[in-house]
Design a protein around this motif. Structure first.
Motif, mmCIF file in Angstrom:
data_model
loop_
_atom_site.group_PDB
_atom_site.id
_atom_site.type_symbol
_atom_site.label_atom_id
_atom_site.label_comp_id
_atom_site.label_asym_id
_atom_site.label_seq_id
_atom_site.Cartn_x
_atom_site.Cartn_y
_atom_site.Cartn_z
ATOM 1 N N LEU A 44 0.810 -1.219 0.000
ATOM 2 C CA LEU A 44 0.000 0.000 0.000
ATOM 3 C C LEU A 44 0.846 1.272 0.000
ATOM 4 C CD1 LEU A 44 -2.988 -0.953 2.358
ATOM 5 C CD2 LEU A 44 -2.947 -0.804 -0.137
ATOM 6 N N PRO A 45 1.872 1.415 0.866
ATOM 7 C CA PRO A 45 2.661 2.661 0.826
ATOM 8 C C PRO A 45 3.357 2.895 -0.513
ATOM 9 C CG PRO A 45 3.060 1.484 2.870
ATOM 10 C CD PRO A 45 2.284 0.557 1.993
ATOM 11 N N VAL A 46 3.930 1.843 -1.086
ATOM 12 C CA VAL A 46 4.643 2.017 -2.351
ATOM 13 C C VAL A 46 3.677 2.350 -3.481
ATOM 14 C CG1 VAL A 46 6.027 0.816 -4.079
ATOM 15 C CG2 VAL A 46 6.589 0.586 -1.664
ATOM 16 N N THR A 47 2.543 1.674 -3.530
ATOM 17 C CA THR A 47 1.552 1.952 -4.576
ATOM 18 C C THR A 47 1.022 3.367 -4.455
ATOM 19 O OG1 THR A 47 0.921 -0.394 -4.580
ATOM 20 C CG2 THR A 47 -0.595 1.167 -5.611
ATOM 21 N N PHE A 48 0.711 3.798 -3.245
ATOM 22 C CA PHE A 48 0.218 5.159 -3.042
ATOM 23 C C PHE A 48 1.260 6.195 -3.442
ATOM 24 C CE2 PHE A 48 0.344 8.783 -0.081
ATOM 25 C CZ PHE A 48 -0.818 9.442 -0.473
ATOM 26 N N THR A 49 2.515 5.974 -3.063
ATOM 27 C CA THR A 49 3.569 6.938 -3.372
ATOM 28 C C THR A 49 3.800 7.055 -4.868
ATOM 29 O OG1 THR A 49 4.625 6.348 -1.268
ATOM 30 C CG2 THR A 49 5.951 7.577 -2.853
ATOM 31 N N LEU A 50 3.877 5.919 -5.559
ATOM 32 C CA LEU A 50 4.087 5.952 -7.005
ATOM 33 C C LEU A 50 2.918 6.618 -7.722
ATOM 34 C CD1 LEU A 50 5.603 2.392 -7.638
ATOM 35 C CD2 LEU A 50 6.782 4.587 -7.776
ATOM 36 N N GLN A 62 9.847 22.418 -10.333
ATOM 37 C CA GLN A 62 8.986 21.535 -9.553
ATOM 38 C C GLN A 62 8.974 20.125 -10.121
ATOM 39 O OE1 GLN A 62 5.070 23.093 -9.062
ATOM 40 N NE2 GLN A 62 4.347 21.410 -7.780
ATOM 41 N N SER A 63 8.932 19.995 -11.432
ATOM 42 C CA SER A 63 8.888 18.668 -12.035
ATOM 43 C C SER A 63 10.185 17.906 -11.817
ATOM 44 C CB SER A 63 8.602 18.792 -13.528
ATOM 45 O OG SER A 63 9.616 19.546 -14.174
ATOM 46 N N LYS A 64 11.329 18.600 -11.743
ATOM 47 C CA LYS A 64 12.589 17.922 -11.503
ATOM 48 C C LYS A 64 12.630 17.322 -10.108
ATOM 49 C CE LYS A 64 16.443 19.570 -12.985
ATOM 50 N NZ LYS A 64 17.593 20.464 -13.239
ATOM 51 N N VAL A 65 12.145 18.050 -9.116
ATOM 52 C CA VAL A 65 12.111 17.522 -7.748
ATOM 53 C C VAL A 65 11.160 16.332 -7.655
ATOM 54 C CG1 VAL A 65 11.603 18.073 -5.352
ATOM 55 C CG2 VAL A 65 12.716 19.770 -6.801
ATOM 56 N N ILE A 66 10.008 16.445 -8.277
ATOM 57 C CA ILE A 66 9.038 15.348 -8.235
ATOM 58 C C ILE A 66 9.577 14.132 -8.970
ATOM 59 C CG2 ILE A 66 6.716 14.656 -8.940
ATOM 60 C CD1 ILE A 66 5.882 17.575 -8.599
ATOM 61 N N LEU A 67 10.312 14.359 -10.054
ATOM 62 C CA LEU A 67 10.894 13.235 -10.788
ATOM 63 C C LEU A 67 11.917 12.492 -9.933
ATOM 64 C CD1 LEU A 67 11.152 11.694 -13.449
ATOM 65 C CD2 LEU A 67 12.887 13.354 -14.162
ATOM 66 N N VAL A 68 12.685 13.220 -9.138
ATOM 67 C CA VAL A 68 13.645 12.566 -8.233
ATOM 68 C C VAL A 68 12.917 11.686 -7.226
ATOM 69 C CG1 VAL A 68 15.350 12.986 -6.439
ATOM 70 C CG2 VAL A 68 15.381 14.361 -8.509
ATOM 71 N N LEU A 69 11.867 12.205 -6.624
ATOM 72 C CA LEU A 69 11.111 11.425 -5.638
ATOM 73 C C LEU A 69 10.405 10.239 -6.292
ATOM 74 C CD1 LEU A 69 9.624 14.395 -3.588
ATOM 75 C CD2 LEU A 69 11.570 12.955 -2.994
ATOM 76 N N LEU A 70 9.956 10.415 -7.530
ATOM 77 C CA LEU A 70 9.335 9.299 -8.237
ATOM 78 C C LEU A 70 10.351 8.196 -8.518
ATOM 79 C CD1 LEU A 70 6.944 8.036 -9.760
ATOM 80 C CD2 LEU A 70 7.602 9.389 -11.761
ATOM 81 N N CYS A 71 11.561 8.573 -8.908
ATOM 82 C CA CYS A 71 12.604 7.566 -9.157
ATOM 83 C C CYS A 71 13.000 6.850 -7.871
ATOM 84 C CB CYS A 71 13.816 8.228 -9.797
ATOM 85 S SG CYS A 71 13.528 8.813 -11.481
ATOM 86 N N SER A 82 11.053 6.331 -5.263
ATOM 87 C CA SER A 82 9.946 5.431 -4.919
ATOM 88 C C SER A 82 9.917 4.205 -5.830
ATOM 89 C CB SER A 82 8.612 6.188 -5.018
ATOM 90 O OG SER A 82 8.619 7.334 -4.193
ATOM 91 N N GLY A 83 10.151 4.416 -7.128
ATOM 92 C CA GLY A 83 10.161 3.288 -8.044
ATOM 93 C C GLY A 83 11.294 2.321 -7.767
ATOM 94 N N ALA A 84 12.497 2.850 -7.498
ATOM 95 C CA ALA A 84 13.617 1.975 -7.165
ATOM 96 C C ALA A 84 13.363 1.221 -5.877
ATOM 97 C CB ALA A 84 14.896 2.806 -7.058
ATOM 98 N N LEU A 85 12.774 1.897 -4.891
ATOM 99 C CA LEU A 85 12.466 1.233 -3.621
ATOM 100 C C LEU A 85 11.483 0.086 -3.825
ATOM 101 C CD1 LEU A 85 12.763 1.365 -0.467
ATOM 102 C CD2 LEU A 85 10.738 2.825 -0.491
#
Length: 381
Positions: free
Chosen positions: A211-217, A237-246, A248-251
């Motif tokens: 659930l946490p990983v699915t919600f975050t992604l 803003q999109s660059k920061v969000i892209l970092v957090l998305l990567c 979360s995806g790697a995790l």
């Protein structure tokens, strides 16, 4: 060749419905697992520890200089968790693979899997909390605080408590058993608790990982789409969000094999292949080493902080220190100092010939007043 290490099923007590190794796979047969696996784990440990330490140093510099943010505070907590996993959990598994038995005592046997699972759960929950944090830098106010840390501290305290409580069965069922001349660390689940634990092991991976990983992604994919198409400052803003998305995806991808084999075993199915379990453990620790790499290569603030640390380290190593450029100064000050030094050097006259140039400067000798000019004398000779 690696052979199946689960040769203990025949010796399992009658009142035990579940039997598994704790702290790494033990009783492995083959030199490959004894040499290759510890080397891989140590390499992951060293590289990941260095990367996470650098990330923490960069964030500390940002906080002290008033460039902190809520996201940076949570990412610093994530880097601290990764550092703890690499320094405390990886060496235990490396020693276990090398010794092929348990040599670290009863206390470590009971707490090692519980502690590792607590850190893993904390990582997924921290990434989920970053969805509620502000991505922009908040400058220092008059009171000296760069952001309001109340909810950040409360969230981290809640995450710490939950992440230590949920994996409690890993602490209760771990035991140290004698085996031959040594001992093994195993997890034994009594038959009386099998029904409840069967339900728990269906709920635990879902609540702590899925659930946490699915919600975050899902959140960051939606936010990235909105930032690119509708946000006024879409680029930053999109660059920061892209970092957090990567992150979360790697995790999610790198922890999936570990959670899959964990749930597979706990639900009573046959044990997965040994190679898959070893690969899942190595991927788990590699995830902690990959996070600082993503931050250093994609996050502008971390990359700039890494460059600043490099220049600071190289500047301090030079001698004399006065040659190092000052970060506070500007180019005009350096140029002005250079011009002043050049002019002062140009005005200097050697003391030995000063009287000669003084006598000859701005003088003119006419031929009619000079009885024997030295130029003509030279021609006569």
């Amino acid at each position: 060749m690696l052979r199946c290490p689960f040769v203990m099923d025949a010796d399992r007590p009658a009142n035990v419905s579940f039997f598994d190794f704790v702290g790494g796979i033990q009783l492995l047969r083959g030199e490959d697992s004894r040499t290759v696996m510890p080397v891989i784990l140590i390499a992951i440990c060293v590289s990941g520890a260095v990367g996470n330490l650098l990330v923490l140093l960069i964030f500390v510099r940002d906080f002290r200089s008033g460039k902190g943010s809520e996201v940076k505070a949570l990412l610093a907590s994530l880097a601290s968790t990764d550092l703890v996993i690499l320094l405390l959990c990886v060496p235990v598994r490396a020693i276990t693979y090398y010794k092929q038995s348990w040599v670290l005592g009863s206390f470590v046997c009971r707490t090692t899997d519980w502690f590792q699972h607590s850190c893993i759960v904390a990582k997924t929950l921290i990434m989920a909390v970053t969805t509620r944090a502000k991505h922009t830098v908040v400058p220092r106010t008059a009171s000296g605080s760069f952001y309001n840390p109340t909810w950040i501290h409360g969230a981290l305290a809640f995450i710490g408590g939950v992440s230590m409580m949920i994996p409690t069965p890993q602490l209760l069922f771990a035991a140290l058993l004698p085996h031959g001349r040594g001992a093994i660390c195993v997890s034994e689940m009594p038959v009386c608790a099998s029904d409840f634990m069967s339900l728990f092991y269906k709920f635990y991976p879902t609540a702590a990982f899925l659930l946490p990983v699915t919600f975050t992604l899902a959140y960051y994919i939606k936010t990235l789409y909105t930032a690119v198409n509708h946000a006024p400052s879409a680029h930053h803003q999109s660059k920061v969000i892209l970092v957090l998305l990567c992150l979360s995806g790697a995790l999610g991808l790198m922890l999936l094999p570990e959670w899959g084999t964990f749930t597979w075993i706990r639900l009573g199915y046959n044990h997965p292949p040994v190679g898959l379990m070893m690969f899942a453990q190595a991927l788990l620790y590699a995830c902690s080493s990959l996070s600082p790499v993503i931050l250093m290569t994609m996050y502008d603030d971390v990359r700039q902080g890494l460059v600043s640390l490099w220049f600071t380290a190289t500047c301090r190593s030079r001698k004399p220190p006065s040659k190092c450029p000052k970060k506070e100064g500007n180019g005009s000050e350096v140029t002005a100092n250079a011009v002043t030094n050049a002019l002062s050097q140009q005005d200097k006259t050697f003391p030995d010939v000063e009287h000669f140039w003084t006598g000859r400067r701005n003088t003119h000798v006419d031929d009619e007043h000079d009885p024997v000019p030295w130029e003509k004398e030279e021609k006569m000779l």
